[in-house]
Design a protein around this motif. Sequence first.
Motif, PDB file in Angstrom:
ATOM      1  N   ALA A   1     -12.739   1.135 -14.362  1.00  0.00           N
ATOM      2  CA  ALA A   1     -13.034   1.663 -15.515  1.00  0.00           C
ATOM      3  C   ALA A   1     -13.322  -0.450 -16.183  1.00  0.00           C
ATOM      4  CB  ALA A   1     -12.262   1.944 -16.519  1.00  0.00           C
ATOM      5  N   LEU A   2     -12.599  -0.857 -16.579  1.00  0.00           N
ATOM      6  CA  LEU A   2     -12.458  -2.429 -16.872  1.00  0.00           C
ATOM      7  C   LEU A   2     -14.514  -2.899 -16.727  1.00  0.00           C
ATOM      8  CD1 LEU A   2      -9.008  -3.881 -16.178  1.00  0.00           C
ATOM      9  CD2 LEU A   2     -10.074  -3.026 -18.642  1.00  0.00           C
ATOM     10  N   TRP A   3     -15.083  -2.972 -15.484  1.00  0.00           N
ATOM     11  CA  TRP A   3     -15.316  -3.927 -15.185  1.00  0.00           C
ATOM     12  C   TRP A   3     -17.326  -2.647 -15.498  1.00  0.00           C
ATOM     13  CZ3 TRP A   3     -17.974  -7.669 -13.037  1.00  0.00           C
ATOM     14  CH2 TRP A   3     -17.010  -8.792 -12.524  1.00  0.00           C
ATOM     15  N   GLY A   4     -16.600  -1.173 -15.679  1.00  0.00           N
ATOM     16  CA  GLY A   4     -18.190  -0.529 -16.661  1.00  0.00           C
ATOM     17  C   GLY A   4     -18.076  -0.673 -17.370  1.00  0.00           C
ATOM     18  N   ALA A   5     -17.079  -1.401 -17.639  1.00  0.00           N
ATOM     19  CA  ALA A   5     -17.811  -2.118 -19.560  1.00  0.00           C
ATOM     20  C   ALA A   5     -18.719  -2.976 -19.572  1.00  0.00           C
ATOM     21  CB  ALA A   5     -16.089  -2.389 -19.956  1.00  0.00           C
ATOM     22  N   TRP A   6     -19.047  -3.953 -18.324  1.00  0.00           N
ATOM     23  CA  TRP A   6     -19.351  -5.103 -18.060  1.00  0.00           C
ATOM     24  C   TRP A   6     -20.641  -4.977 -17.819  1.00  0.00           C
ATOM     25  CZ3 TRP A   6     -18.762  -9.346 -20.658  1.00  0.00           C
ATOM     26  CH2 TRP A   6     -16.954  -9.559 -21.677  1.00  0.00           C
ATOM     27  N   ALA A   7     -20.385  -3.507 -16.223  1.00  0.00           N
ATOM     28  CA  ALA A   7     -22.003  -4.151 -15.659  1.00  0.00           C
ATOM     29  C   ALA A   7     -22.327  -2.474 -16.023  1.00  0.00           C
ATOM     30  CB  ALA A   7     -21.628  -4.112 -14.348  1.00  0.00           C
ATOM     31  N   LYS A   8     -23.475  -1.944 -15.846  1.00  0.00           N
ATOM     32  CA  LYS A   8     -23.888   0.041 -15.957  1.00  0.00           C
ATOM     33  C   LYS A   8     -24.214  -0.153 -14.775  1.00  0.00           C
ATOM     34  CE  LYS A   8     -22.702  -0.719 -20.254  1.00  0.00           C
ATOM     35  NZ  LYS A   8     -21.862   0.007 -20.657  1.00  0.00           N
TER      36      LYS A   8
ATOM     37  N   VAL B   1     -11.161  -9.985  -8.949  1.00  0.00           N
ATOM     38  CA  VAL B   1     -10.987 -10.927  -9.785  1.00  0.00           C
ATOM     39  C   VAL B   1     -11.306  -9.778 -10.924  1.00  0.00           C
ATOM     40  CG1 VAL B   1     -11.448 -13.042  -9.448  1.00  0.00           C
ATOM     41  CG2 VAL B   1     -12.954 -11.761 -10.598  1.00  0.00           C
ATOM     42  N   LEU B   2     -10.746  -9.943 -11.824  1.00  0.00           N
ATOM     43  CA  LEU B   2     -11.679  -9.594 -12.791  1.00  0.00           C
ATOM     44  C   LEU B   2     -11.978 -10.380 -14.157  1.00  0.00           C
ATOM     45  CD1 LEU B   2      -7.969  -7.059 -14.399  1.00  0.00           C
ATOM     46  CD2 LEU B   2      -9.960  -5.972 -12.909  1.00  0.00           C
ATOM     47  N   PRO B   3     -12.837 -10.037 -14.587  1.00  0.00           N
ATOM     48  CA  PRO B   3     -13.710 -11.219 -15.718  1.00  0.00           C
ATOM     49  C   PRO B   3     -12.446 -11.563 -16.899  1.00  0.00           C
ATOM     50  CG  PRO B   3     -14.519  -9.130 -15.814  1.00  0.00           C
ATOM     51  CD  PRO B   3     -13.361  -8.694 -14.699  1.00  0.00           C
ATOM     52  N   THR B   4     -12.340 -12.418 -17.247  1.00  0.00           N
ATOM     53  CA  THR B   4     -11.313 -13.171 -17.261  1.00  0.00           C
ATOM     54  C   THR B   4     -10.743 -12.853 -19.202  1.00  0.00           C
ATOM     55  OG1 THR B   4     -12.606 -15.336 -17.163  1.00  0.00           O
ATOM     56  CG2 THR B   4     -11.110 -15.619 -19.082  1.00  0.00           C
ATOM     57  N   LEU B   5     -11.691 -11.947 -19.690  1.00  0.00           N
ATOM     58  CA  LEU B   5     -11.158 -11.028 -20.618  1.00  0.00           C
ATOM     59  C   LEU B   5     -10.054 -10.164 -20.519  1.00  0.00           C
ATOM     60  CD1 LEU B   5     -11.040 -10.876 -23.700  1.00  0.00           C
ATOM     61  CD2 LEU B   5     -13.090  -9.577 -23.981  1.00  0.00           C
ATOM     62  N   ASP B   6     -10.627  -9.489 -19.290  1.00  0.00           N
ATOM     63  CA  ASP B   6      -9.860  -8.143 -18.876  1.00  0.00           C
ATOM     64  C   ASP B   6      -8.513  -9.050 -18.300  1.00  0.00           C
ATOM     65  OD1 ASP B   6     -11.643  -6.177 -20.095  1.00  0.00           O
ATOM     66  OD2 ASP B   6     -12.789  -6.890 -18.555  1.00  0.00           O
ATOM     67  N   MET B   7      -9.127  -9.834 -17.545  1.00  0.00           N
ATOM     68  CA  MET B   7      -7.094 -10.540 -16.927  1.00  0.00           C
ATOM     69  C   MET B   7      -6.267 -10.509 -17.325  1.00  0.00           C
ATOM     70  SD  MET B   7      -7.347 -14.308 -14.615  1.00  0.00           S
ATOM     71  CE  MET B   7      -7.666 -14.658 -16.596  1.00  0.00           C
ATOM     72  N   TRP B   8      -6.581 -11.447 -18.701  1.00  0.00           N
ATOM     73  CA  TRP B   8      -5.429 -11.972 -19.531  1.00  0.00           C
ATOM     74  C   TRP B   8      -4.665 -10.600 -21.168  1.00  0.00           C
ATOM     75  CZ3 TRP B   8      -2.781 -16.248 -19.184  1.00  0.00           C
ATOM     76  CH2 TRP B   8      -3.950 -17.377 -18.393  1.00  0.00           C
TER      77      TRP B   8
END
Length: 292
Positions: free
Chosen positions: A254-261, A132-139
């Motif tokens: 890259a999308l996940w990198g904004a959430w997890a360092k 999955v992607l986090p909800t915000l990124d998914m939409w």
Amino acid sequence: MTLTLSQAEYHRITVAEGVALNVAVAGSGPAVVLLHGFPETHVMWRHVVANLAADHTVIVPDLRGYGASDKPAEKDEDTYSKRVMAADIIEAARVLGHEKFALAGHDRGALVAIRAALDHPEVVTHLLSLDVLPTLDMWDILRGVDARVAWHLYLMAQPAGIAEPMIEATADTFFASFIDGWVSTPEAIPEEYRAEYLRASRGAVTSIVADYRASAGVDLRHDREDRDAGRTLAMPVMVIQQDWGVQLGFDARALWGAWAKDLDHRTLAAGHFMAEEDPAAIIAAIRELLGR
């Protein structure tokens, strides 16, 4: 007949007023919680549990609204928010004596796991998210004709009373379209498990739709609030996905990198139900994550 994990003991744990979860527990040692996805139940983790239980306490619930867990009526937008569903999991683990645990989730369970890790960083020690992607990124990434791959998200985002009767009228066809369409190796989901997923989903249409509706409303708001506040995932995070970012034109890493360092992002040549299609890879990944 409801399928269970043969190596597990079962508990019915009250996690909120009027809500109890069906929870399987196997093994002993450091705790790992596994959260199932749509349209499945906790038994999707059967191969993983059989391995991890050798040296871990493995806690495997049916989510609120799914499987044999309670399915409360949707009183408001919070009833099936991922924040509330995550709090269910924190409470279930606490009742079982675990104040800290590693957490893995697939599909809808991954969204609950992400929210649990954001809201309870003092509890969740490691996080694994499957496909999955986090909800915000998914939409954000769903646009144009390519969004047809997620048509069910739009259907179940509608106000209460629209999607539910449509799905109930053709429940087996609806849910089978995902089981059969998202698996790349059909034999990975034997007929008795396919039938179990259909049976469980057929009896949970209203709560499943409410879960999805929350992701187009309150869950999205919670993600935006976290993004605006600069809140990120504090623990080691591993993400395993199919390589559908290429098809939809976005960079999942890259999308996940904004959430997890502290991120380990991987793609896997499997279908969506990767814990059943390639359990060896998922087991190895969880064990590697736990070592971080």
